[in-house]
Design a protein around this motif. Structure first.
Motif, PDB file in Angstrom:
ATOM      1  N   ASN A  47       0.819  -1.212   0.000  1.00 31.48           N
ATOM      2  CA  ASN A  47       0.000   0.000   0.000  1.00 31.48           C
ATOM      3  C   ASN A  47       0.855   1.265   0.000  1.00 31.48           C
ATOM      4  O   ASN A  47       0.488   2.263  -0.616  1.00 31.48           O
ATOM      5  CB  ASN A  47      -0.953   0.009   1.190  1.00 31.48           C
ATOM      6  N   ASN A  49       3.742   1.625  -1.371  1.00 28.47           N
ATOM      7  CA  ASN A  49       4.454   1.762  -2.634  1.00 28.47           C
ATOM      8  C   ASN A  49       3.550   1.574  -3.859  1.00 28.47           C
ATOM      9  O   ASN A  49       4.048   1.321  -4.955  1.00 28.47           O
ATOM     10  CB  ASN A  49       5.608   0.758  -2.690  1.00 28.47           C
ATOM     11  N   ARG A  50       2.270   1.730  -3.680  1.00 31.82           N
ATOM     12  CA  ARG A  50       1.340   1.532  -4.800  1.00 31.82           C
ATOM     13  C   ARG A  50       1.242   2.795  -5.646  1.00 31.82           C
ATOM     14  O   ARG A  50       1.655   3.876  -5.232  1.00 31.82           O
ATOM     15  CB  ARG A  50      -0.041   1.149  -4.270  1.00 31.82           C
ATOM     16  N   ASP A  51       0.660   2.647  -6.796  1.00 34.22           N
ATOM     17  CA  ASP A  51       0.363   3.788  -7.657  1.00 34.22           C
ATOM     18  C   ASP A  51      -0.725   4.615  -6.968  1.00 34.22           C
ATOM     19  O   ASP A  51      -1.756   4.072  -6.579  1.00 34.22           O
ATOM     20  CB  ASP A  51      -0.125   3.275  -9.022  1.00 34.22           C
ATOM     21  N   PRO A  52      -0.515   5.896  -6.797  1.00 34.56           N
ATOM     22  CA  PRO A  52      -1.507   6.708  -6.083  1.00 34.56           C
ATOM     23  C   PRO A  52      -2.884   6.707  -6.733  1.00 34.56           C
ATOM     24  O   PRO A  52      -3.884   6.995  -6.067  1.00 34.56           O
ATOM     25  CB  PRO A  52      -0.916   8.121  -6.108  1.00 34.56           C
ATOM     26  N   LYS A  53      -2.974   6.363  -7.988  1.00 33.76           N
ATOM     27  CA  LYS A  53      -4.257   6.330  -8.679  1.00 33.76           C
ATOM     28  C   LYS A  53      -5.044   5.053  -8.391  1.00 33.76           C
ATOM     29  O   LYS A  53      -6.245   5.001  -8.660  1.00 33.76           O
ATOM     30  CB  LYS A  53      -4.038   6.464 -10.185  1.00 33.76           C
ATOM     31  N   LYS A  54      -4.377   4.048  -7.880  1.00 31.72           N
ATOM     32  CA  LYS A  54      -5.042   2.775  -7.603  1.00 31.72           C
ATOM     33  C   LYS A  54      -5.491   2.718  -6.147  1.00 31.72           C
ATOM     34  O   LYS A  54      -4.857   3.304  -5.272  1.00 31.72           O
ATOM     35  CB  LYS A  54      -4.095   1.604  -7.907  1.00 31.72           C
TER      36      LYS A  54
END
Length: 99
Positions: A47, A49-54
């Motif tokens: 969470n 290191n995830r893509d902020p859009k996801k």
């Protein structure tokens, strides 16, 4: 006297397993806690290191332990609770129609 003898048996003895209903020892619980903690840490890392859009990944539920209800028992308890709620609702409806 017999109670004292039974209480002092090793936790992995047949009598202790029969009394507890399972053969889990402290090491088994520690291993399950470690697995749960690693799953939480992995989820937090993913969470972070995830893509902020996801959307964030849902946190995992703890693993099963002896004494926890099995899924069949949970489903039966949920059905029973729903049936009681429905019966209570129908009772209230019947009482208000009589007024």
């Amino acid at each position: 006297m017999l109670r004292v003898l039974v209480e002092n048996l090793p936790p992995d003895s047949a009598t202790a397993r029969a009394n507890n209903g399972h053969a889990w020892q402290a090491l088994d619980y520690a291993a399950a806690d470690t697995r749960d903690l690693l799953a939480l840490l992995l989820t937090a890392f993913v969470n972070a290191n995830r893509d902020p859009k996801k959307p964030p990944m849902a946190y995992p539920k703890p693993g099963w332990r002896p004494g926890d209800p099995v899924p069949e028992e949970r489903a039966a308890a949920a059905e029973e609770k729903e049936a009681k709620a429905r019966a209570a609702y129908e009772h209230i409806l019947a009482a208000t129609k009589g007024d």
